[in-house]
Design an enzyme around this catalytic site. Sequence first.
Site, PDB file in Angstrom:
ATOM      1  N   ASP A  82      -6.523 -40.189  31.576  1.00 38.53           N
ATOM      2  CA  ASP A  82      -6.271 -38.742  31.559  1.00 38.53           C
ATOM      3  C   ASP A  82      -6.970 -38.191  30.313  1.00 38.53           C
ATOM      4  O   ASP A  82      -6.332 -37.937  29.301  1.00 38.53           O
ATOM      5  CB  ASP A  82      -4.764 -38.474  31.512  1.00 38.53           C
ATOM      6  CG  ASP A  82      -4.438 -36.991  31.617  1.00 38.53           C
ATOM      7  OD1 ASP A  82      -4.603 -36.437  32.706  1.00 38.53           O
ATOM      8  OD2 ASP A  82      -4.038 -36.390  30.593  1.00 38.53           O
TER       9      ASP A  82
ATOM     10  N   ASN B  74       4.106 -38.747  27.791  1.00 44.56           N
ATOM     11  CA  ASN B  74       4.873 -38.514  29.016  1.00 44.56           C
ATOM     12  C   ASN B  74       4.465 -39.474  30.127  1.00 44.56           C
ATOM     13  O   ASN B  74       5.312 -40.079  30.785  1.00 44.56           O
ATOM     14  CB  ASN B  74       4.699 -37.067  29.487  1.00 44.56           C
ATOM     15  CG  ASN B  74       5.561 -36.094  28.706  1.00 44.56           C
ATOM     16  OD1 ASN B  74       6.564 -36.479  28.138  1.00 44.56           O
ATOM     17  ND2 ASN B  74       5.162 -34.842  28.676  1.00 44.56           N
ATOM     18  N   LYS B  75       3.149 -39.595  30.346  1.00 41.26           N
ATOM     19  CA  LYS B  75       2.686 -40.492  31.400  1.00 41.26           C
ATOM     20  C   LYS B  75       2.956 -41.953  31.035  1.00 41.26           C
ATOM     21  O   LYS B  75       3.263 -42.777  31.898  1.00 41.26           O
ATOM     22  CB  LYS B  75       1.201 -40.256  31.667  1.00 41.26           C
ATOM     23  CG  LYS B  75       0.880 -38.852  32.178  1.00 41.26           C
ATOM     24  CD  LYS B  75      -0.609 -38.673  32.378  1.00 41.26           C
ATOM     25  CE  LYS B  75      -0.942 -37.238  32.790  1.00 41.26           C
ATOM     26  NZ  LYS B  75      -0.711 -36.285  31.689  1.00 41.26           N
TER      27      LYS B  75
ATOM     28  N   CYS C 231      -5.923 -31.788  33.545  1.00 36.16           N
ATOM     29  CA  CYS C 231      -5.183 -30.529  33.733  1.00 36.16           C
ATOM     30  C   CYS C 231      -6.193 -29.380  33.773  1.00 36.16           C
ATOM     31  O   CYS C 231      -6.018 -28.351  33.134  1.00 36.16           O
ATOM     32  CB  CYS C 231      -4.129 -30.324  32.661  1.00 36.16           C
ATOM     33  SG  CYS C 231      -4.720 -30.473  30.963  1.00 36.16           S
TER      34      CYS C 231
ATOM     35  N   CYS D  48      -5.711 -42.730  27.285  1.00 34.71           N
ATOM     36  CA  CYS D  48      -5.606 -41.531  26.427  1.00 34.71           C
ATOM     37  C   CYS D  48      -4.131 -41.128  26.427  1.00 34.71           C
ATOM     38  O   CYS D  48      -3.746 -40.181  27.116  1.00 34.71           O
ATOM     39  CB  CYS D  48      -6.475 -40.405  26.950  1.00 34.71           C
ATOM     40  SG  CYS D  48      -8.157 -40.908  27.391  1.00 34.71           S
TER      41      CYS D  48
ATOM     42  N   GLU E  94      -4.554 -44.484  21.624  1.00 33.79           N
ATOM     43  CA  GLU E  94      -4.643 -43.131  21.090  1.00 33.79           C
ATOM     44  C   GLU E  94      -5.530 -43.166  19.854  1.00 33.79           C
ATOM     45  O   GLU E  94      -5.260 -43.883  18.897  1.00 33.79           O
ATOM     46  CB  GLU E  94      -3.273 -42.565  20.732  1.00 33.79           C
ATOM     47  CG  GLU E  94      -3.323 -41.188  20.107  1.00 33.79           C
ATOM     48  CD  GLU E  94      -4.188 -40.193  20.884  1.00 33.79           C
ATOM     49  OE1 GLU E  94      -5.092 -39.599  20.274  1.00 33.79           O
ATOM     50  OE2 GLU E  94      -3.974 -40.041  22.104  1.00 33.79           O
TER      51      GLU E  94
ATOM     52  N   ALA F  82      -1.354 -40.238  24.179  1.00 35.69           N
ATOM     53  CA  ALA F  82      -0.487 -39.237  23.541  1.00 35.69           C
ATOM     54  C   ALA F  82      -0.451 -37.955  24.373  1.00 35.69           C
ATOM     55  O   ALA F  82      -1.449 -37.610  25.007  1.00 35.69           O
ATOM     56  CB  ALA F  82      -0.977 -38.940  22.128  1.00 35.69           C
ATOM     57  N   PRO F  83       0.669 -37.236  24.424  1.00 38.12           N
ATOM     58  CA  PRO F  83       1.896 -37.490  23.643  1.00 38.12           C
ATOM     59  C   PRO F  83       2.802 -38.576  24.193  1.00 38.12           C
ATOM     60  O   PRO F  83       3.724 -38.988  23.527  1.00 38.12           O
ATOM     61  CB  PRO F  83       2.608 -36.132  23.671  1.00 38.12           C
ATOM     62  CG  PRO F  83       2.198 -35.544  24.984  1.00 38.12           C
ATOM     63  CD  PRO F  83       0.762 -35.972  25.180  1.00 38.12           C
TER      64      PRO F  83
ATOM     65  N   ASP G 189     -10.002 -46.025  19.427  1.00 37.67           N
ATOM     66  CA  ASP G 189     -10.809 -45.396  20.472  1.00 37.67           C
ATOM     67  C   ASP G 189     -10.941 -46.341  21.660  1.00 37.67           C
ATOM     68  O   ASP G 189     -11.560 -47.408  21.554  1.00 37.67           O
ATOM     69  CB  ASP G 189     -12.185 -45.055  19.897  1.00 37.67           C
ATOM     70  CG  ASP G 189     -13.053 -44.248  20.845  1.00 37.67           C
ATOM     71  OD1 ASP G 189     -12.707 -44.174  22.042  1.00 37.67           O
ATOM     72  OD2 ASP G 189     -14.065 -43.694  20.398  1.00 37.67           O
TER      73      ASP G 189
END
Length: 433
Positions: free
Chosen positions: A299, A233-234, A353, A228, A253, A230-231, A281
């Site tokens: 994530d 960073n990971k 998160c 998963c 994504e 986007a955006p 997907d």
Amino acid sequence: MKLYYEASRFLDDPKSGSLQNRVFGAARDGKIQSDPKHVYALVLSTLKYRPFLAQIIRKSRLLELEKKSKLTQPLALLLVHDLLLSKGGRIHSKHHPLKDAVIRNKTRLHAELTKLKLKHGVRTLEDLVEDDDTPVRWFRANLVRTTTNAVLAALAHLRRVDCVADIQKGTIYHDKYVPDLFGVHPREALVSLPIYQSGDVIIQDRASCFPAFILAPRPDKDKIIDACAAPGNKTTHLAAILGNSPESIIAFEKNPERAKTLHKMCEKAGALGCVRIQQGDFTQTEPSKYSDVTALLVDPSCSGSGIFGRGFEENDTQEHTQERLKKLAGFQVAIMKHAMRFPNAKKIVYSTCSVHAQENEQVVVDLLLDSTVRAQGWRMCSRKDVIPAWPRRGLVEEFSALDDPQRCADGCIRTVPQEDGGIGFFAVAFERD
């Protein structure tokens, strides 16, 4: 009214990239005609007060009373923001049915604003959101483009401090948990510096850096799926850890627009050679076709309850909250079970998160009790492999259905919003021989 229509496009999907990049990028691409500075300022302030504005709108019954006007929630947030919070209470539009709908309820909206301030004992809404600001601006040295020493040299005007509590304007902290991570005061003008504009540093919350660091992929040995992405960073953090080795990451994504954001993020970070972006997907993939994949980072969508400001949002009922968490947890378990089907995967990091146990420890328990997962040989990584020095671990009571609940809790990482210097977060790793 064009300003509000164009601004409404940027209120949702905060994970699809920085607001500033999204707004000014849309202006450069000719997708908005309003002054981007005005759009950015309006959206930024509306997002800041969004939980309070949403409550005022709900309690005033604005959308219910003005149903015939076809006033939407995003437009209502923006219009009510300017009515209640802008100088002079001015809505920037000539005569328009939506503006009229809000003005007709002006007295009711102001009354709800007054009740809200009285309830919390504040003079202004600004007093309520002061505690929702991040205590630290975290940023990561993008090791694809630079080194930690080069970043420190570029920020030599900032005084080094040895702990998060000592961060103030004019100082910089080098994190002791993630070696390429730094923290500065939120008001430090980081985004105006060349090292940010060049992509040498990437703004990323400390807790958000934990998953890639825990996965710890090996350059030229591991092939990673970011399920998963986007955006990005990971994803770009993984690329940095992998030394930007060619085609080492497949980043999934589902949403086309978010996939574009992911591409831009990887491009700015200089990681496109390492990352293959797969718009689609992840849960629809056939694991047997990815026999070279050795590890995954998952994530997934979550409640976002660890992000600043989300904790104040009031759902209609407690029952509604629990039902939403149940649906999210069901999806989170399903996507993890799919990730565990990849035949040669040896390690998976799961993160959210969220601060809710339903999306965190309870997902872990459901996976570990699943007979298929057990038959595949998956088990939790122990604390020694999951940033052992980090003090805040999982909730022991949530693992009562398993053998050795303390060991299970110790294998998880938790962060508390603000108290731990950033957002609320959860991370855990699974492994198999």
